[in-house]
Scaffold this motif. Sequence first.
Motif, mmCIF file in Angstrom:
data_model
loop_
_atom_site.group_PDB
_atom_site.id
_atom_site.type_symbol
_atom_site.label_atom_id
_atom_site.label_comp_id
_atom_site.label_asym_id
_atom_site.label_seq_id
_atom_site.Cartn_x
_atom_site.Cartn_y
_atom_site.Cartn_z
ATOM 1 N N ILE A 1 0.839 -1.207 0.000
ATOM 2 C CA ILE A 1 0.000 0.000 0.000
ATOM 3 C C ILE A 1 0.874 1.258 0.000
ATOM 4 C CG2 ILE A 1 -1.705 1.299 1.340
ATOM 5 C CD1 ILE A 1 -2.775 -1.425 2.347
ATOM 6 N N MET A 2 1.930 1.245 0.792
ATOM 7 C CA MET A 2 2.832 2.392 0.833
ATOM 8 C C MET A 2 3.459 2.646 -0.531
ATOM 9 S SD MET A 2 6.472 2.779 2.835
ATOM 10 C CE MET A 2 7.259 1.675 1.656
ATOM 11 N N LEU A 3 3.904 1.585 -1.201
ATOM 12 C CA LEU A 3 4.563 1.732 -2.494
ATOM 13 C C LEU A 3 3.616 2.259 -3.566
ATOM 14 C CD1 LEU A 3 6.813 -1.459 -2.623
ATOM 15 C CD2 LEU A 3 7.558 0.910 -2.400
ATOM 16 N N GLN A 4 2.320 1.969 -3.434
ATOM 17 C CA GLN A 4 1.362 2.487 -4.411
ATOM 18 C C GLN A 4 1.371 4.013 -4.426
ATOM 19 O OE1 GLN A 4 -0.768 0.382 -6.598
ATOM 20 N NE2 GLN A 4 1.031 -0.729 -5.905
ATOM 21 N N TYR A 5 1.563 4.599 -3.257
ATOM 22 C CA TYR A 5 1.578 6.063 -3.164
ATOM 23 C C TYR A 5 2.965 6.630 -3.450
ATOM 24 C CZ TYR A 5 -3.113 5.722 -1.291
ATOM 25 O OH TYR A 5 -4.456 5.458 -1.155
ATOM 26 N N VAL A 6 4.017 5.892 -3.039
ATOM 27 C CA VAL A 6 5.377 6.359 -3.314
ATOM 28 C C VAL A 6 5.631 6.399 -4.817
ATOM 29 C CG1 VAL A 6 7.821 5.745 -3.110
ATOM 30 C CG2 VAL A 6 6.336 5.621 -1.100
ATOM 31 N N ASN A 7 5.169 5.368 -5.537
ATOM 32 C CA ASN A 7 5.406 5.282 -6.979
ATOM 33 C C ASN A 7 4.294 5.890 -7.818
ATOM 34 O OD1 ASN A 7 7.817 3.894 -6.512
ATOM 35 N ND2 ASN A 7 6.784 1.915 -6.464
ATOM 36 N N GLY A 8 3.288 6.458 -7.153
ATOM 37 C CA GLY A 8 2.208 7.113 -7.888
ATOM 38 C C GLY A 8 1.313 6.172 -8.665
ATOM 39 N N LYS A 9 1.159 4.921 -8.195
ATOM 40 C CA LYS A 9 0.353 3.943 -8.919
ATOM 41 C C LYS A 9 -1.000 3.677 -8.262
ATOM 42 C CE LYS A 9 4.342 1.448 -10.802
ATOM 43 N NZ LYS A 9 5.044 0.133 -10.867
ATOM 44 N N ALA A 10 -1.290 4.414 -7.202
ATOM 45 C CA ALA A 10 -2.523 4.142 -6.463
ATOM 46 C C ALA A 10 -3.758 4.295 -7.343
ATOM 47 C CB ALA A 10 -2.618 5.068 -5.246
ATOM 48 N N GLY A 11 -3.764 5.288 -8.223
ATOM 49 C CA GLY A 11 -4.935 5.517 -9.063
ATOM 50 C C GLY A 11 -5.058 4.545 -10.215
ATOM 51 N N VAL A 12 -3.983 3.813 -10.514
ATOM 52 C CA VAL A 12 -3.992 2.887 -11.647
ATOM 53 C C VAL A 12 -4.610 1.547 -11.272
ATOM 54 C CG1 VAL A 12 -2.508 1.771 -13.384
ATOM 55 C CG2 VAL A 12 -1.903 4.017 -12.486
ATOM 56 N N TRP A 13 -4.682 1.253 -9.989
ATOM 57 C CA TRP A 13 -5.135 -0.064 -9.523
ATOM 58 C C TRP A 13 -6.500 -0.431 -10.069
ATOM 59 C CZ3 TRP A 13 -3.291 -4.345 -7.493
ATOM 60 C CH2 TRP A 13 -4.165 -5.247 -6.881
ATOM 61 N N SER A 14 -7.427 0.495 -10.048
ATOM 62 C CA SER A 14 -8.793 0.195 -10.502
ATOM 63 C C SER A 14 -8.868 -0.120 -11.990
ATOM 64 C CB SER A 14 -9.718 1.379 -10.185
ATOM 65 O OG SER A 14 -9.241 2.555 -10.826
ATOM 66 N N ASP A 15 -7.847 0.279 -12.753
ATOM 67 C CA ASP A 15 -7.852 0.021 -14.198
ATOM 68 C C ASP A 15 -7.273 -1.343 -14.560
ATOM 69 O OD1 ASP A 15 -8.870 2.584 -14.573
ATOM 70 O OD2 ASP A 15 -6.863 3.471 -14.743
ATOM 71 N N LEU A 16 -6.695 -2.039 -13.600
ATOM 72 C CA LEU A 16 -6.088 -3.336 -13.881
ATOM 73 C C LEU A 16 -7.147 -4.419 -14.041
ATOM 74 C CD1 LEU A 16 -3.107 -3.362 -11.332
ATOM 75 C CD2 LEU A 16 -3.046 -2.729 -13.756
ATOM 76 N N SER A 17 -6.842 -5.408 -14.854
ATOM 77 C CA SER A 17 -7.734 -6.559 -15.005
ATOM 78 C C SER A 17 -7.658 -7.422 -13.744
ATOM 79 C CB SER A 17 -7.323 -7.398 -16.215
ATOM 80 O OG SER A 17 -6.048 -7.986 -16.002
ATOM 81 N N ARG A 18 -8.582 -8.376 -13.617
ATOM 82 C CA ARG A 18 -8.577 -9.244 -12.436
ATOM 83 C C ARG A 18 -7.277 -10.028 -12.337
ATOM 84 N NH1 ARG A 18 -14.643 -11.976 -11.974
ATOM 85 N NH2 ARG A 18 -15.790 -10.022 -11.597
ATOM 86 N N TYR A 19 -6.815 -10.539 -13.487
ATOM 87 C CA TYR A 19 -5.568 -11.307 -13.460
ATOM 88 C C TYR A 19 -4.394 -10.415 -13.071
ATOM 89 C CZ TYR A 19 -1.379 -13.756 -14.845
ATOM 90 O OH TYR A 19 -0.128 -14.324 -14.830
ATOM 91 N N ASP A 20 -4.346 -9.210 -13.617
ATOM 92 C CA ASP A 20 -3.241 -8.307 -13.287
ATOM 93 C C ASP A 20 -3.243 -7.945 -11.808
ATOM 94 O OD1 ASP A 20 -2.170 -8.267 -15.820
ATOM 95 O OD2 ASP A 20 -3.349 -6.542 -16.468
ATOM 96 N N LYS A 21 -4.431 -7.798 -11.229
ATOM 97 C CA LYS A 21 -4.508 -7.520 -9.792
ATOM 98 C C LYS A 21 -3.998 -8.716 -8.994
ATOM 99 C CE LYS A 21 -8.340 -4.201 -9.938
ATOM 100 N NZ LYS A 21 -9.751 -3.933 -9.590
ATOM 101 N N TYR A 22 -4.461 -9.921 -9.404
ATOM 102 C CA TYR A 22 -3.996 -11.134 -8.717
ATOM 103 C C TYR A 22 -2.486 -11.276 -8.832
ATOM 104 C CZ TYR A 22 -2.054 -15.747 -9.653
ATOM 105 O OH TYR A 22 -1.206 -16.811 -9.760
ATOM 106 N N ASN A 23 -1.957 -11.070 -10.044
ATOM 107 C CA ASN A 23 -0.529 -11.272 -10.265
ATOM 108 C C ASN A 23 0.308 -10.213 -9.538
ATOM 109 O OD1 ASN A 23 1.564 -12.795 -11.416
ATOM 110 N ND2 ASN A 23 1.783 -11.330 -13.096
ATOM 111 N N THR A 24 -0.173 -8.994 -9.532
ATOM 112 C CA THR A 24 0.526 -7.938 -8.796
ATOM 113 C C THR A 24 0.588 -8.263 -7.312
ATOM 114 O OG1 THR A 24 -0.166 -6.248 -10.403
ATOM 115 C CG2 THR A 24 0.519 -5.485 -8.218
ATOM 116 N N LEU A 25 -0.539 -8.726 -6.765
ATOM 117 C CA LEU A 25 -0.567 -9.090 -5.347
ATOM 118 C C LEU A 25 0.324 -10.290 -5.065
ATOM 119 C CD1 LEU A 25 -4.359 -8.609 -4.512
ATOM 120 C CD2 LEU A 25 -2.441 -7.195 -3.737
ATOM 121 N N ALA A 26 0.376 -11.237 -6.007
ATOM 122 C CA ALA A 26 1.242 -12.403 -5.809
ATOM 123 C C ALA A 26 2.703 -11.980 -5.694
ATOM 124 C CB ALA A 26 1.071 -13.386 -6.969
ATOM 125 N N TRP A 27 3.139 -11.099 -6.596
ATOM 126 C CA TRP A 27 4.519 -10.615 -6.543
ATOM 127 C C TRP A 27 4.771 -9.773 -5.293
ATOM 128 C CZ3 TRP A 27 8.435 -12.323 -9.306
ATOM 129 C CH2 TRP A 27 8.215 -12.870 -10.571
#
Length: 389
Positions: free
Chosen positions: A108-134
Motif C-alpha cells: 500500500i505504501m509503495l502504491q503512493y510512493v510510486n504514484g500507482k494508487a490511481g492505476v489499480w482500478s484500471d487493472l484486469s482481475r488477473y493483473d490484480k492477482y498477479n501484482t498481489l502475488a509478486w
Amino acid sequence: MNKVPAQREYFLDSIRAWLMLLGIPFHISLIYSSHTWHVNSAEPSWWLTVFNDFIHSFRMQVFFVISGYFSYMLYLRYPMKKWWQVRVERVGIPMLTAIPLLTLPQFIMLQYVNGKAGVWSDLSRYDKYNTLAWELVSHLWFLLVLVVLTTLGLAMFRWIKQRQQASITAFFDNITLGKLTLVFLGLGVFYAAMRRTLFIFFPHTLSDGLFNFVVMQTLFYLPFFILGAQTFVNARLKTLFITPSPWSMAGALLGFIAYRVNQHFGSGDAWMYETEYVITMVLGLLMVNVVFSLGYRLLNFQSARVTYFVNASLFIYLVHHPLTLLYGAWIAPAIGSDTLGFITGLVFVIGSAVILYELHLRIPLLRFLFSGKPQPRHTEAHASASKPA
C-alpha cells in the motif's frame, strides 16, 4: 523416531544467520545500484552495484544447501508426518504472519510512493492477482520455496534414507569438486533450456508470480537443497566443503566476473537470464566451498553475541524490507552521497529492526507468529526466535 546424536554445528548456524542478515546490505545497496527497484537514488554508484551483484550471485544458493542439511538432520529426529508439520509450521507461520503485518502495508505504501494508487482500478482481475502475488510474497519468497521443498522432501528424504539403510554405494562416496562442478553445470544448462522453452512457447508463465516462486525458484534451488541433505549424510562430502580449495576460490572469482559481464552487456531479450542461471548454478556450488571453509575456521565457536543474531536473524530479515523501503522513499533522498546514504541506511534499518525484535520478544503472541514455535508459559524476555533451515 530416530534419535541422532545432537552435535551443534556452530559454523553452519552462524553462516545461515549471516546469509540471512546479508539481505539488509543487499537491499540497501539496491537503492544505490544501477538496477531498477521500487526506490532508487538519483545517481547509481558503481561500487555499490558491484557489491549488490556479489551478494546476489551466491547468497541464496549457499543458504539452501544449509537448509537441506538441517532439514535432513531434523528428518531423522522425527516421524515423517511430525517432521513435515514442524518444518512447515516454522517457516509457514512466519510467512503468513508477515503478509498482513509487513508486505501488505508495504504494498500500500509503495502504491503512493510510486504514484500507482490511481492505476489499480484500471487493472484486469488477473493483473490484480498477479501484482498481489509478486508484492505480497515479496522478500518472503524463500519461505514459500522452503514449504514446497519440505513437502517434496517427504519423498526425497525417504529415498535417501532407504539408500543408506541398504548400504548402496552412493554417487557422493567418490565425488570431487571437479565432478560436482560438471554436474551443476549440466543442471544449469538444463534449467536454462527449460526456461528458454517456456519463454518461446509460454512466455506469460514467466511473469506469473506464483508460478515463478512455486515452480521456477523451487526447481532452481532444489539441487542445492538435495546437496545439503547429502552433505549431512556423507562425511566425505562435508569434508570436501569445509576444506579450503584454491581452485574453488579461483573458479568463484572467474564466475563472478562472468556474472558481472553478463549483467553489463547482456540483454533481457536475448540469453541474458539463461546465461545468468548457468553461471549462478556453478558459482553457487563453488561458493559453498568458499563460505563453508571460511566459516568452519572463523565461526565454529559458541558466543552469546553470535547466538543473539542467530536467533534474531529471521525476524530481522522479515522486517528489514519495509524498513529499507521507508528509508529509501523518505530519508535517502535527503542524503547527497551514495556511500554515506548506504552507511546511514544500514544504521537505520539494523537499529530499527533490533528494537522491533526486542519489543516482539516481550509479546508471546508475536513470538509465536514470527517463529512458528509454541511458546512456553514461562519464557524469559529474550526467548529465541526460530530460523528456517
